[in-house]
Design a protein around this motif. Structure first.
Motif, PDB file in Angstrom:
ATOM      1  N   GLN A 203       0.908  -1.419   0.153  1.00 36.19           N
ATOM      2  CA  GLN A 203      -0.230  -0.185  -0.134  1.00 36.19           C
ATOM      3  C   GLN A 203       0.905   1.433   0.244  1.00 36.19           C
ATOM      4  OE1 GLN A 203      -3.529  -0.254   2.060  1.00 36.19           O
ATOM      5  NE2 GLN A 203      -2.716  -2.015   3.109  1.00 36.19           N
ATOM      6  N   THR A 204       1.655   1.755  -0.841  1.00 34.78           N
ATOM      7  CA  THR A 204       2.827   2.775  -1.258  1.00 34.78           C
ATOM      8  C   THR A 204       2.849   2.660  -2.492  1.00 34.78           C
ATOM      9  OG1 THR A 204       5.178   3.366  -0.223  1.00 34.78           O
ATOM     10  CG2 THR A 204       4.562   0.779  -1.174  1.00 34.78           C
ATOM     11  N   ASP A 205       3.729   3.495  -2.698  1.00 32.19           N
ATOM     12  CA  ASP A 205       3.858   4.445  -3.866  1.00 32.19           C
ATOM     13  C   ASP A 205       5.473   4.309  -5.187  1.00 32.19           C
ATOM     14  OD1 ASP A 205       1.292   5.280  -5.007  1.00 32.19           O
ATOM     15  OD2 ASP A 205       1.957   7.505  -3.989  1.00 32.19           O
ATOM     16  N   TYR A 206       5.990   3.524  -3.621  1.00 31.76           N
ATOM     17  CA  TYR A 206       7.758   3.985  -4.401  1.00 31.76           C
ATOM     18  C   TYR A 206       8.687   2.233  -2.968  1.00 31.76           C
ATOM     19  CZ  TYR A 206       8.911   6.412  -0.126  1.00 31.76           C
ATOM     20  OH  TYR A 206       9.015   7.129   1.021  1.00 31.76           O
ATOM     21  N   ILE A 207       8.575   1.674  -3.633  1.00 30.16           N
ATOM     22  CA  ILE A 207       9.875   0.297  -2.454  1.00 30.16           C
ATOM     23  C   ILE A 207      11.271   1.219  -2.635  1.00 30.16           C
ATOM     24  CG2 ILE A 207      10.809  -1.602  -2.740  1.00 30.16           C
ATOM     25  CD1 ILE A 207       8.387  -2.756  -3.534  1.00 30.16           C
ATOM     26  N   ASP A 208      11.911   1.202  -1.270  1.00 33.12           N
ATOM     27  CA  ASP A 208      13.096   2.216  -1.052  1.00 33.12           C
ATOM     28  C   ASP A 208      14.300   1.222  -1.800  1.00 33.12           C
ATOM     29  OD1 ASP A 208      12.746   4.623   0.332  1.00 33.12           O
ATOM     30  OD2 ASP A 208      11.704   3.152   0.527  1.00 33.12           O
ATOM     31  N   LEU A 209      14.305  -0.276  -1.464  1.00 36.02           N
ATOM     32  CA  LEU A 209      15.608  -1.056  -1.663  1.00 36.02           C
ATOM     33  C   LEU A 209      14.163  -2.589  -2.283  1.00 36.02           C
ATOM     34  CD1 LEU A 209      18.138  -1.958  -2.167  1.00 36.02           C
ATOM     35  CD2 LEU A 209      17.774  -2.555   0.479  1.00 36.02           C
ATOM     36  N   TYR A 210      14.614  -3.008  -4.010  1.00 41.69           N
ATOM     37  CA  TYR A 210      13.877  -4.099  -4.566  1.00 41.69           C
ATOM     38  C   TYR A 210      15.314  -4.671  -4.936  1.00 41.69           C
ATOM     39  CZ  TYR A 210      10.936  -6.730  -6.809  1.00 41.69           C
ATOM     40  OH  TYR A 210       9.650  -8.155  -6.961  1.00 41.69           O
ATOM     41  N   GLN A 211      14.661  -6.056  -4.075  1.00 41.71           N
ATOM     42  CA  GLN A 211      16.396  -7.371  -3.820  1.00 41.71           C
ATOM     43  C   GLN A 211      15.779  -8.682  -4.222  1.00 41.71           C
ATOM     44  OE1 GLN A 211      17.870  -6.440  -0.011  1.00 41.71           O
ATOM     45  NE2 GLN A 211      15.444  -6.359   0.375  1.00 41.71           N
ATOM     46  N   LEU A 212      17.066  -9.249  -4.762  1.00 42.89           N
ATOM     47  CA  LEU A 212      16.383 -10.452  -6.075  1.00 42.89           C
ATOM     48  C   LEU A 212      16.499 -11.526  -4.739  1.00 42.89           C
ATOM     49  CD1 LEU A 212      18.202 -10.181  -8.912  1.00 42.89           C
ATOM     50  CD2 LEU A 212      16.074  -9.384  -8.690  1.00 42.89           C
ATOM     51  N   HIS A 213      16.197 -12.271  -4.383  1.00 49.49           N
ATOM     52  CA  HIS A 213      15.603 -13.538  -3.247  1.00 49.49           C
ATOM     53  C   HIS A 213      16.896 -13.775  -2.947  1.00 49.49           C
ATOM     54  CE1 HIS A 213      12.785 -14.198   0.417  1.00 49.49           C
ATOM     55  NE2 HIS A 213      14.381 -14.142   1.103  1.00 49.49           N
ATOM     56  N   TRP A 214      16.729 -14.653  -3.919  1.00 51.75           N
ATOM     57  CA  TRP A 214      17.936 -16.022  -4.882  1.00 51.75           C
ATOM     58  C   TRP A 214      18.107 -15.068  -5.657  1.00 51.75           C
ATOM     59  CZ3 TRP A 214      13.595 -17.638  -2.391  1.00 51.75           C
ATOM     60  CH2 TRP A 214      12.611 -17.828  -2.973  1.00 51.75           C
ATOM     61  N   PRO A 215      19.142 -15.391  -6.602  1.00 51.45           N
ATOM     62  CA  PRO A 215      19.586 -15.906  -7.866  1.00 51.45           C
ATOM     63  C   PRO A 215      19.114 -17.326  -8.835  1.00 51.45           C
ATOM     64  CG  PRO A 215      21.850 -16.549  -6.919  1.00 51.45           C
ATOM     65  CD  PRO A 215      20.315 -16.342  -5.487  1.00 51.45           C
ATOM     66  N   ASN A 216      19.075 -16.855  -9.787  1.00 54.08           N
ATOM     67  CA  ASN A 216      18.645 -18.348 -11.085  1.00 54.08           C
ATOM     68  C   ASN A 216      18.929 -19.204 -10.909  1.00 54.08           C
ATOM     69  OD1 ASN A 216      15.764 -16.350 -11.654  1.00 54.08           O
ATOM     70  ND2 ASN A 216      16.951 -15.923 -13.346  1.00 54.08           N
ATOM     71  N   ARG A 217      20.492 -19.728 -10.291  1.00 54.49           N
ATOM     72  CA  ARG A 217      21.489 -20.548 -10.813  1.00 54.49           C
ATOM     73  C   ARG A 217      21.324 -20.943  -8.945  1.00 54.49           C
ATOM     74  NH1 ARG A 217      24.381 -15.644  -9.783  1.00 54.49           N
ATOM     75  NH2 ARG A 217      26.120 -16.446  -8.517  1.00 54.49           N
ATOM     76  N   THR A 218      21.669 -21.882  -8.987  1.00 54.52           N
ATOM     77  CA  THR A 218      21.449 -22.795  -7.298  1.00 54.52           C
ATOM     78  C   THR A 218      23.564 -21.575  -6.696  1.00 54.52           C
ATOM     79  OG1 THR A 218      20.915 -24.598  -8.052  1.00 54.52           O
ATOM     80  CG2 THR A 218      21.927 -24.403  -6.159  1.00 54.52           C
ATOM     81  N   SER A 219      23.564 -20.851  -6.073  1.00 54.33           N
ATOM     82  CA  SER A 219      24.172 -20.611  -5.143  1.00 54.33           C
ATOM     83  C   SER A 219      24.913 -21.501  -3.921  1.00 54.33           C
ATOM     84  CB  SER A 219      24.444 -19.187  -4.890  1.00 54.33           C
ATOM     85  OG  SER A 219      22.225 -19.138  -4.446  1.00 54.33           O
ATOM     86  N   PRO A 220      26.126 -20.590  -3.667  1.00 54.46           N
ATOM     87  CA  PRO A 220      26.148 -21.741  -2.271  1.00 54.46           C
ATOM     88  C   PRO A 220      25.559 -21.335  -0.733  1.00 54.46           C
ATOM     89  CG  PRO A 220      27.837 -20.281  -2.610  1.00 54.46           C
ATOM     90  CD  PRO A 220      26.333 -20.366  -3.688  1.00 54.46           C
ATOM     91  N   HIS A 221      24.328 -21.574  -0.624  1.00 52.43           N
ATOM     92  CA  HIS A 221      23.033 -21.060   0.017  1.00 52.43           C
ATOM     93  C   HIS A 221      22.277 -22.058   1.150  1.00 52.43           C
ATOM     94  CE1 HIS A 221      24.918 -16.517   0.230  1.00 52.43           C
ATOM     95  NE2 HIS A 221      24.977 -16.965  -1.140  1.00 52.43           N
ATOM     96  N   PHE A 222      22.314 -21.901   2.340  1.00 55.49           N
ATOM     97  CA  PHE A 222      21.594 -22.679   2.889  1.00 55.49           C
ATOM     98  C   PHE A 222      22.113 -23.679   3.136  1.00 55.49           C
ATOM     99  CE2 PHE A 222      18.947 -19.051   0.233  1.00 55.49           C
ATOM    100  CZ  PHE A 222      18.423 -18.584   2.141  1.00 55.49           C
ATOM    101  N   SER A 223      23.131 -24.173   3.657  1.00 62.44           N
ATOM    102  CA  SER A 223      23.635 -25.826   3.403  1.00 62.44           C
ATOM    103  C   SER A 223      24.155 -26.063   2.719  1.00 62.44           C
ATOM    104  CB  SER A 223      23.313 -26.308   4.432  1.00 62.44           C
ATOM    105  OG  SER A 223      22.143 -27.072   3.849  1.00 62.44           O
ATOM    106  N   LYS A 224      24.533 -25.490   1.675  1.00 63.69           N
ATOM    107  CA  LYS A 224      24.989 -25.183   0.330  1.00 63.69           C
ATOM    108  C   LYS A 224      26.779 -24.829  -0.059  1.00 63.69           C
ATOM    109  CE  LYS A 224      22.135 -24.636  -2.642  1.00 63.69           C
ATOM    110  NZ  LYS A 224      20.744 -24.015  -1.421  1.00 63.69           N
ATOM    111  N   HIS A 225      26.894 -24.214   1.094  1.00 61.49           N
ATOM    112  CA  HIS A 225      28.370 -23.995   1.251  1.00 61.49           C
ATOM    113  C   HIS A 225      30.042 -25.115   1.429  1.00 61.49           C
ATOM    114  CE1 HIS A 225      27.369 -23.918   5.656  1.00 61.49           C
ATOM    115  NE2 HIS A 225      28.527 -24.357   5.512  1.00 61.49           N
ATOM    116  N   ARG A 226      29.833 -25.904   1.399  1.00 62.56           N
ATOM    117  CA  ARG A 226      30.704 -27.012   1.497  1.00 62.56           C
ATOM    118  C   ARG A 226      31.444 -27.156   0.457  1.00 62.56           C
ATOM    119  NH1 ARG A 226      31.863 -28.090   6.704  1.00 62.56           N
ATOM    120  NH2 ARG A 226      30.285 -28.222   7.911  1.00 62.56           N
ATOM    121  N   PRO A 227      32.848 -27.670  -0.157  1.00 62.75           N
ATOM    122  CA  PRO A 227      33.107 -27.657  -1.632  1.00 62.75           C
ATOM    123  C   PRO A 227      32.400 -29.209  -2.269  1.00 62.75           C
ATOM    124  CG  PRO A 227      34.770 -27.425   0.119  1.00 62.75           C
ATOM    125  CD  PRO A 227      34.041 -27.595   0.814  1.00 62.75           C
TER     126      PRO A 227
END
Length: 350
Positions: A120-144
């Motif tokens: 219910q606002t006219d603008y968003i101060d910071l709009y972020q990409l929650h996670w990338p389209n490719r698989t990234s080393p987050h959410f316990s996927k950080h081991r080699p």
């Protein structure tokens, strides 16, 4: 309250960012209103949310947290300009959000409009990409080798990033969003967006929020060094490791209504024998310096070089005040030495 510049933007944000993912499951509208009012009374001007929230995410609850914030904004229109409001577009993999599809230009346009309506606002101060389209080393996927970077089609990913930036640019020009940021991405991801922004005169990513805590500090030093030199705000999320660093889950305790009593999308991957040992050690250190375990963990996170604003969450006003109090704590050298010794014993406990 201390305020820091949000990367290369012209926005100043409090070093405490109020997270909202419990609003809609563990907290209701009244709870959220009280948390926002309490945080703002203590100088917090930064609120982070996402179209995905509340957590744990479900199709039935999708968008509810943004709606809760929107209800507050609607009832307090004069306060909107006092709030730096950040939200995120969900990545792929959730069947109830764009049928699990990747983020693309069309998804950006439609999701921005949907978030604006819920907030219910006219603008968003910071709009972020929650996670990338490719698989990234987050959410316990950080081991080699948990992620095979060599399997990624680089050209396809970069082309997709350009499409995303072009759509974000359209939203900036339309006045719908002020700045853009990343979440759960990598140093390579940051730098590809920077290159594309410079080459095509498109919006620069001003921030990244990644998981960072005493139990999960993989972004130090390389990603954070990159953020400092490229003027990217670093925003740690889960600085208490999903609440674990509060000590409330030690010895397999599960307080009624706590997050770990709820079904988690990725399971309780932070709950390991080494995590339990590390948390017990940090709890002892906190006691030696008359701090709660949460305050020790947050005060440590705050003082890391490169951290702009730390995203905290709470389910009660007492927890909220305890967490905000941590940002008035300057850890003495003796405490930092003890923390460093424990960290060396348990650098990657989960």
């Amino acid at each position: 309250m201390k305020y820091n510049k949000l990367g290369s933007s012209d926005i100043k944000v409090s070093e405490v960012c109020l997270g909202s993912m419990t609003w809609g499951v563990q907290n209701n509208q009244s709870d959220a209103n009280q948390q926002i009012e309490q945080a703002m009374s203590r100088g917090v001007n930064f609120i982070d949310t996402a179209e995905l929230y509340p957590v744990p995410p479900t199709g039935e609850k999708y968008g509810d947290t943004e709606q809760i914030i929107g209800n507050y904004v609607s009832a307090n229109k004069k306060k909107r300009n006092d709030i730096v409001l950040a939200t995120k577009i969900a990545g792929n993999g959730l069947p109830w959000i764009r049928k699990s599809a990747d983020i693309d230009g069309d998804a950006i346009i439609k999701s921005v409009d949907a978030s604006l309506k819920r907030l219910q606002t006219d603008y968003i101060d910071l709009y972020q990409l929650h996670w990338p389209n490719r698989t990234s080393p987050h959410f316990s996927k950080h081991r080699p080798n948990a992620v095979k970077f060599s399997d990624v089609d680089k050209d396809k990913q970069v082309s997709n990033m350009l499409t995303i930036l072009q759509a974000l640019n359209d939203c900036v020009k339309a006045g719908k969003i002020r700045h853009c940021g990343l979440s759960d991405d990598t140093t390579w991801g940051i730098n590809q967006y920077i290159k594309l922004s410079e080459k095509y005169a498109l919006p620069k990513m001003v921030s990244i929020q990644n998981e960072f805590s005493l139990l999960h500090a993989k972004d130090w030093p390389y990603l954070i060094e990159n953020c400092i030199h490229e003027d990217i705000a670093y925003l740690p999320w889960s600085p208490l490791a999903g609440g674990a660093l509060s000590g409330k889950y030690l010895n397999n305790m599960r307080p009624e209504g706590s997050r770990w009593t709820l079904t988690q999308r990725n399971g309780l991957f932070r709950d390991t024998p080494n995590s339990q040992l590390a948390i017990a050690e940090y709890k002892l250190i906190a006691q030696q310096f008359n701090l709660t375990p949460s305050q020790l963990a947050l005060a440590w996170c705050k003082q890391i070089d490169g951290v702009t604003s730390t995203i905290i969450g709470a389910t009660t006003l007492q927890q909220l005040d305890e967490n905000i109090d941590a940002f008035n704590v300057e850890l003495p050298e003796e405490a930092l030495v003890k923390i460093d010794s424990a960290f060396q014993q348990f650098p990657a406990p989960f």
